[in-house]
Design an enzyme around this catalytic site. Sequence first.
Site, PDB file in Angstrom:
ATOM      1  N   HIS A   1      -9.960  -1.920  -8.124  1.00 55.01           N
ATOM      2  CA  HIS A   1     -10.000  -0.889  -7.068  1.00 55.01           C
ATOM      3  C   HIS A   1      -9.197   0.355  -7.471  1.00 55.01           C
ATOM      4  O   HIS A   1      -9.655   1.487  -7.317  1.00 55.01           O
ATOM      5  CB  HIS A   1      -9.464  -1.487  -5.763  1.00 55.01           C
TER       6      HIS A   1
ATOM      7  N   ASP B   1       0.853  -1.199   0.000  1.00 51.50           N
ATOM      8  CA  ASP B   1       0.000   0.000   0.000  1.00 51.50           C
ATOM      9  C   ASP B   1       0.886   1.246   0.000  1.00 51.50           C
ATOM     10  O   ASP B   1       2.107   1.162   0.135  1.00 51.50           O
ATOM     11  CB  ASP B   1      -0.921  -0.026   1.232  1.00 51.50           C
TER      12      ASP B   1
HETATM   13  C1  HEM Z   1      -4.896   2.378  -3.805  1.00 47.46           C
HETATM   14  C2  HEM Z   1      -6.085  -1.164  -0.714  1.00 47.46           C
HETATM   15  C3  HEM Z   1      -9.869   1.465   0.841  1.00 47.46           C
HETATM   16  C4  HEM Z   1      -8.857   4.846  -2.463  1.00 47.46           C
HETATM   17  C5  HEM Z   1      -4.883   1.206  -3.076  1.00 47.46           C
HETATM   18  C6  HEM Z   1      -3.868   0.170  -3.167  1.00 47.46           C
HETATM   19  C7  HEM Z   1      -4.198  -0.809  -2.287  1.00 47.46           C
HETATM   20  C8  HEM Z   1      -5.425  -0.418  -1.655  1.00 47.46           C
HETATM   21  C9  HEM Z   1      -3.419  -2.102  -2.016  1.00 47.46           C
HETATM   22  C10 HEM Z   1      -2.632   0.174  -4.072  1.00 47.46           C
HETATM   23  C11 HEM Z   1      -1.499   0.949  -3.476  1.00 47.46           C
HETATM   24  C12 HEM Z   1      -1.275   2.296  -4.084  1.00 47.46           C
HETATM   25  O1  HEM Z   1      -1.478   2.482  -5.287  1.00 47.46           O
HETATM   26  O2  HEM Z   1      -0.869   3.193  -3.324  1.00 47.46           O
HETATM   27  C13 HEM Z   1      -7.223  -0.753  -0.036  1.00 47.46           C
HETATM   28  C14 HEM Z   1      -7.885  -1.542   0.982  1.00 47.46           C
HETATM   29  C15 HEM Z   1      -8.938  -0.801   1.431  1.00 47.46           C
HETATM   30  C16 HEM Z   1      -8.941   0.451   0.674  1.00 47.46           C
HETATM   31  C17 HEM Z   1      -7.456  -2.929   1.438  1.00 47.46           C
HETATM   32  C18 HEM Z   1      -9.945  -1.112   2.502  1.00 47.46           C
HETATM   33  C19 HEM Z   1      -9.685  -1.881   3.540  1.00 47.46           C
HETATM   34  C20 HEM Z   1      -9.942   2.597   0.058  1.00 47.46           C
HETATM   35  C21 HEM Z   1     -10.970   3.609   0.168  1.00 47.46           C
HETATM   36  C22 HEM Z   1     -10.685   4.563  -0.772  1.00 47.46           C
HETATM   37  C23 HEM Z   1      -9.480   4.147  -1.460  1.00 47.46           C
HETATM   38  C24 HEM Z   1     -12.125   3.589   1.172  1.00 47.46           C
HETATM   39  C25 HEM Z   1     -11.456   5.820  -1.081  1.00 47.46           C
HETATM   40  C26 HEM Z   1     -12.774   5.872  -1.147  1.00 47.46           C
HETATM   41  C27 HEM Z   1      -7.677   4.493  -3.064  1.00 47.46           C
HETATM   42  C28 HEM Z   1      -6.990   5.329  -4.038  1.00 47.46           C
HETATM   43  C29 HEM Z   1      -5.854   4.608  -4.437  1.00 47.46           C
HETATM   44  C30 HEM Z   1      -5.869   3.353  -3.690  1.00 47.46           C
HETATM   45  C31 HEM Z   1      -7.408   6.718  -4.511  1.00 47.46           C
HETATM   46  C32 HEM Z   1      -4.799   5.052  -5.439  1.00 47.46           C
HETATM   47  C33 HEM Z   1      -5.281   4.848  -6.856  1.00 47.46           C
HETATM   48  C34 HEM Z   1      -4.281   5.371  -7.870  1.00 47.46           C
HETATM   49  O3  HEM Z   1      -3.796   6.484  -7.685  1.00 47.46           O
HETATM   50  O4  HEM Z   1      -4.007   4.682  -8.846  1.00 47.46           O
HETATM   51  N1  HEM Z   1      -5.820   0.809  -2.157  1.00 47.46           N
HETATM   52  N2  HEM Z   1      -7.890   0.430  -0.205  1.00 47.46           N
HETATM   53  N3  HEM Z   1      -9.060   2.946  -0.935  1.00 47.46           N
HETATM   54  N4  HEM Z   1      -6.978   3.319  -2.884  1.00 47.46           N
HETATM   55 FE1  HEM Z   1      -7.493   1.851  -1.607  1.00 47.46          FE
END
Ligand code: HEM
Length: 473
Positions: A308, A171
């Site tokens: 996601h 992450d």
């Molecule tokens: C990216 C996991 C909840 C928004 C990521 C990444 C992981 C991850 C593994 C990839 C790492 C990275 O690109 O930095 C999770 C898990 C969640 C969760 C396990 C819940 C337990 C959320 C929530 C939001 C969110 C609630 C917003 C509503 C984002 C965004 C990115 C991201 C904006 C970056 C996308 C990009 O710039 O390409 N998340 N996330 N995440 N997540 Fe989540």
Amino acid sequence: SADAGLNLTDIQGDILIGMKKNKELFFFFTIINSTLFRSQLGSGILPLITPTSQLLAVDTQPTTAVNLAFSQRGLTTLDITDDLGDTAFANGQIDNVASILGDETSNWESAFAGTSIHGVFLLASDTVDNVNATLSQIQALLNGSITESYSLQGQARPADQQGHEHFGFMDGISNPAVTGFSTPLPGQQVIDPGLFLLGETGDTVTRPAWAKDGSFLAFRQLQQRVPEFNKFLVDNALSNPNLTADQNAELLGARMMGRWKSGAPVDLTPTVDDPVLAADPQRNNNFNYSHPGFDLDTDQTHCPFSAHLRKTNPRAGLNPENTANHIIRAGIPYGPEVTDAENASNVSSTDPSLERGLAFGMHSVMVKSESNDLVPPRCIVAYQSDISAGFAFLQQFWANNAGFPGGKATQPGVDPIIGTDGLGQADVPRSPSGLDPADPTRIITIEQDFVVSRGGEYFFSPSLSAIQNTLAI
Ligand code: HEM
């Protein structure tokens, strides 16, 4: 690197770069004596608050970094009655619970559902002992003017899982770069500071002068059902003939997330993990879902529309690329590792001491805006006016919206990690398409939620000078 554009000695450290320690305590409190609290804030607490400038170099980092933020109720208790210009903040997160966020209220931690949370101290350090020592120091300084409402101890996962969330994915790779603050890495979007800091360039809302350089913090406690997630991957493993069954299960997980567990983006390496690419900051965020010879609206061989990563930041999938709806994320896992018994049964324990998940802080200026300037050009949902542009927007209009991004050959479906189809109901089946590269129209139904919201609150993280001159007496 930083330049003189922003007042980094005045902006709390968690906002732009995060406190990035292996242990972080979120200590939610109720103010029971506001006069005493305000009198201790300037001389006692302010010197402990860590500004951005102190986090930039290792030798200026404190042993325990401290940040402080207030809910609307907290500001009101302190007799700060100015309108900060954001309805979601003013009403509190519970007001968004079902219709906007899709949470089931009965899963909310009682403190988040109640009225006792006035503020939160964020305490980050290398050890829990350091965190607790600083908490004791704060409590002594505040001299009985606050009581604990709730607390959540976050900690990095052990050994080679450090930096990975509980499902196992790296992450904290992709966050926007901020104009005047950070030098962008390849692929990193550069966003105006006013999307994260009140009163800076890009913030279009009228705010009280003292609120400048503060930021809204959306806090969420997101429980993760790890054994259930793992079982789902095994039961629905893809069928690439060149991969083993385990690799096909891994591939499904990577396509649901948009990155492999290592952090390598599936858009760049669609069928095999590439840990070297994952570890290279010059390459691991340098993609935008477009590929020469492939149509952005039909091609899911690289990355599903529903992944996601792609749901929460569609990059070139929106044309022009979206610059209005970005958040700076700082999450840390909480809870223990999965036990052998949970692994054997494929079911998360109901023992509260075994709950695990993500303690998640997202910073943004939740711009109150008229509907139209927020409508991404190719998106086909009904937008309502007066809605936050940050976290709640991403959750409601992107993650929970089966039709987003619009204009695609196949309806993407909701986000397979955090999306919900049932507003306020648990375990409503979700139907993302595109997860199977051999047949992108195939829907792999997800019967169960792997992420369960335990609630949260919206906070305002004031500048250090606002703490000194407006909040303290
Ligand atoms: C990216 C996991 C909840 C928004 C990521 C990444 C992981 C991850 C593994 C990839 C790492 C990275 O690109 O930095 C999770 C898990 C969640 C969760 C396990 C819940 C337990 C959320 C929530 C939001 C969110 C609630 C917003 C509503 C984002 C965004 C990115 C991201 C904006 C970056 C996308 C990009 O710039 O390409 N998340 N996330 N995440 N997540 Fe989540």
